[in-house]
Each structure stands twice: as C-alpha cells, then as structure tokens.
Design an enzyme around this catalytic site. Structure first.
Site, PDB file in Angstrom:
ATOM      1  N   ARG A 154     -45.853  33.689  37.760  1.00 25.97           N
ATOM      2  CA  ARG A 154     -45.859  33.148  39.113  1.00 25.97           C
ATOM      3  C   ARG A 154     -45.121  34.004  40.131  1.00 25.97           C
ATOM      4  NH1 ARG A 154     -46.700  29.449  35.711  1.00 25.97           N
ATOM      5  NH2 ARG A 154     -45.184  30.665  34.567  1.00 25.97           N
ATOM      6  N   THR A 155     -43.900  34.393  39.808  1.00 28.24           N
ATOM      7  CA  THR A 155     -43.071  35.029  40.839  1.00 28.24           C
ATOM      8  C   THR A 155     -43.661  36.379  41.242  1.00 28.24           C
ATOM      9  OG1 THR A 155     -41.201  33.924  39.810  1.00 28.24           O
ATOM     10  CG2 THR A 155     -40.691  35.591  41.466  1.00 28.24           C
ATOM     11  N   LYS A 215     -35.515  55.034  29.963  1.00 30.57           N
ATOM     12  CA  LYS A 215     -34.855  56.326  29.664  1.00 30.57           C
ATOM     13  C   LYS A 215     -33.375  56.272  30.019  1.00 30.57           C
ATOM     14  CE  LYS A 215     -39.034  58.543  31.385  1.00 30.57           C
ATOM     15  NZ  LYS A 215     -39.475  59.220  32.609  1.00 30.57           N
ATOM     16  N   ARG A 247     -36.720  41.379  39.537  1.00 32.41           N
ATOM     17  CA  ARG A 247     -36.298  40.451  38.466  1.00 32.41           C
ATOM     18  C   ARG A 247     -35.669  41.284  37.356  1.00 32.41           C
ATOM     19  NH1 ARG A 247     -39.768  35.648  35.866  1.00 32.41           N
ATOM     20  NH2 ARG A 247     -39.070  34.762  37.846  1.00 32.41           N
ATOM     21  N   HIS A 251     -32.204  32.103  41.131  1.00 32.81           N
ATOM     22  CA  HIS A 251     -33.632  32.371  41.380  1.00 32.81           C
ATOM     23  C   HIS A 251     -33.948  31.808  42.775  1.00 32.81           C
ATOM     24  CE1 HIS A 251     -37.770  33.115  40.878  1.00 32.81           C
ATOM     25  NE2 HIS A 251     -38.007  32.547  39.704  1.00 32.81           N
TER      26      HIS A 251
HETATM   27  N1   CP Z   1     -41.022  29.965  37.973  1.00 30.07           N
HETATM   28  C1   CP Z   1     -41.028  31.257  37.582  1.00 30.07           C
HETATM   29  O1   CP Z   1     -40.106  32.045  37.848  1.00 30.07           O
HETATM   30  O2   CP Z   1     -42.154  31.598  36.864  1.00 30.07           O
HETATM   31  P1   CP Z   1     -42.427  33.042  36.272  1.00 30.07           P
HETATM   32  O3   CP Z   1     -41.381  33.324  35.234  1.00 30.07           O
HETATM   33  O4   CP Z   1     -43.827  32.987  35.696  1.00 30.07           O
HETATM   34  O5   CP Z   1     -42.319  34.037  37.406  1.00 30.07           O
END
Ligand code: CP
Length: 306
Positions: free
Chosen positions: A51-52, A80, A101, A129
C-alpha cells in the site's frame, strides 16, 4: 527544509489543511493533474510494502510527476554497505522528494538531516508511520466528521505497531479523545508512548487483554497484525499471532456506527466475514492514503520551493 518524520511534525491546523486539500482532490482530480509536472519522487523501500509504496507512486503519477524506486534493500547499494546518509545525499541529486521505509528506527530521520530535498518517513521499524496516520485521519474525518469526542480502541500488537504509535500521537491532540489499549501482556504499548503522549497530556486510557470488555464504548476499533518480522523468537510469534480474531459475533455489543479500521496487511485478525459489514473501513483507508499522500507531496514540494 521541511520533512515529515513524526506525525507531530504537523500541527493540527496543518492536518486540517491536508484533509481539506485531499477532499478537494477527491472532488476535482483534474485540477491537480499537472501540479507536479517535471518533479520526481524517489520511493526508497528497504522493507516490504504494497500500500504505502504503490500509493505514494500512484499519488505522484496522478499529480503529473514521475517516480524513481528502490523496492527492496537487496536491489540497492545498501547491500554493499552504503550508509543511509550517503544514500540520502545521492538520491537528492536525482529526485525532488523522497519517501523512505526502513527496518531501523530513525533511519528516515538520518536521511532527512543529510538530504537536500524533503524526506517523508514511510515507516521506520516499530517506531512511526506518519503517512498511514494521515490515511487514518482522512478516513476518520470522512466517517465521523470530527477528530474529537470519541473512544478509540487499539487492538493487537501495540508494542511494535508503528501505525498505533503515530495514530495515538495524532489523536491525543484533540479534545475529549480516550483510548482503550487491547493487547497481550507481551505486546503492550511501549512506556515511552504512554509517558510522552498519554500521561504528558493527561489523556484517559484503559488497558485490557480482553477485546470484548470495552466494546460497547468504542467509536473506533483499530485492529493490527501481530508482526512476525519484529519477533526475535518464532515460538513467541506463533503463540501470540492469533491473540485476537474479530468475527461478526464479537460485534454483538458494538455501536451501530463503530468504525472498524486496520492499516493492513491483515493476516487472521479480522475475519473476511466482516468485510461486508458497513462499519468496515479498512479498504477506505487504503484509498484515502493516496489522497493524503498527494496532499502531502504538494505541501512539502511547495514549502521546499519557498
Ligand atoms: N499499511 C501499510 O503500511 O501497508 P504496507 O506495508 O503494504 O505498505
């Protein structure tokens, strides 16, 4: 340079403005179709995501911009031994804005102090998040029409659940919001979140291991997955993973206007039989995430241009 590392980097007034822009994008998408023409977003994902990452990329394309992506740690020079700081300096040469991320808490912050473009935390380990929280807030706004005067139940892995930590930070700033923290003993909310947010603000909260105990009081039930990737010990994960499974019969005492939320992905914690319940909001959260990320990209790029 303005970044988004923690949801508290945004004031409540700025959240209201982002919600307002996201609602305008929903109503008038054509108005924004060229807004980021010539701009590039780099998505640097050193941990899995559906999703993100895809919603960030869809957001940038729908704003008329382009995307550069690292979709896994093993496809970049991190393998590396390149540092997060050097990666941020390098990617700043190619992109106008970065969404990162990373499995290590604080990595997007390190990127932000080394980058020359805005950095967005797209999830750092078990920490924060903030853009999931933006998706959650737009969903709450569209479902309830307010952020105040409600009881929010948070259920599952509250220890490692970064979406929970960010949502508590955001919602604790609104009047008359109470929390019910539902988790196994081993996965309770970290004491730093309780101390720095709940106790510091005098927010009312209850803790329980029983999903049903406070069900009749809840306006929002935010379910979360027990995250296998955060456990050191597979045995502990297997013992705890099915601690809570929301099924239709467990909603017998719930309010008719309860909003059932989940950041997804889900494993077993919400039965698919709940999906057809009008109170289920988790796929609305998915969609709202794209609109809030569009609004956020617009804001940070505008501020970077000065
Ligand atoms: N909600 C969320 O962060 O989903 P993903 O891990 O699929 O990005």
């Amino acid at each position: 340079m303005r970044h988004l590392i923690n949801i508290l980097d945004l004031s409540t007034q700025e959240i209201d403005e982002l919600v307002s822009v996201a609602c305008d994008i929903i109503e008038n998408p054509a108005k924004y179709a060229e807004a980021c023409r010539g701009k590039k977003l780099a998505t640097l994902f050193f941990e899995p995501s559906t999703r993100t990452r895809l919603s960030f990329e869809a957001a940038m394309y729908e704003l008329g911009g382009n995307v550069l992506t690292v979709s896994s740690a093993d496809s970049s020079s991190a393998m590396k031994g390149e540092s997060v700081a050097d990666t941020a300096k390098t990617v700043s040469c190619y992109a106008d804005i970065i969404a990162m991320r990373h499995p290590k808490e604080g990595a997007p912050y390190v990127a932000s102090i080394n980058a020359s473009v805005p950095v967005i935390n797209a999830g750092d380990g078990g920490h924060n998040h903030p853009t999931q929280t933006l998706a959650d807030l737009l969903t709450i706004y569209r479902e309830k029409g307010r952020f105040s005067d409600m009881t929010v139940g948070l259920c599952g892995d509250l220890k490692f659940g970064r979406t929970v930590h960010s949502l508590i930070g955001a919602m604790a700033r609104y009047p008359n919001v109470r929390f019910v923290l539902i988790s196994p003993e081993e996965l309770k909310l970290p004491s730093y979140v309780k101390k720095e947010i709940l106790k510091a603000r005098g927010i009312e909260y209850k803790q329980t291991t029983d999903l049903l105990e406070f069900m009749p009081e809840l306006d929002i039930l935010y379910m979360t997955r027990v995250q296998r990737e955060r456990f050191f010990n597979e045995e502990d994960y297997l013992r705890l993973k099915d601690s809570y499974i929301l099924e239709p019969k467990k909603l017998a005492t719930a309010k008719p206007d309860l909003s059932i939320m989940h950041p997804l992905p889900r494993v077993n914690e919400i039965s698919v039989a709940i999906d057809s319940d009008p109170r289920a909001c988790y796929f609305k959260q998915v969609k709202n995430g794209k609109y809030m990320r569009m609004a956020l990209i617009l804001k940070l790029l505008k501020e970077a241009q000065g």
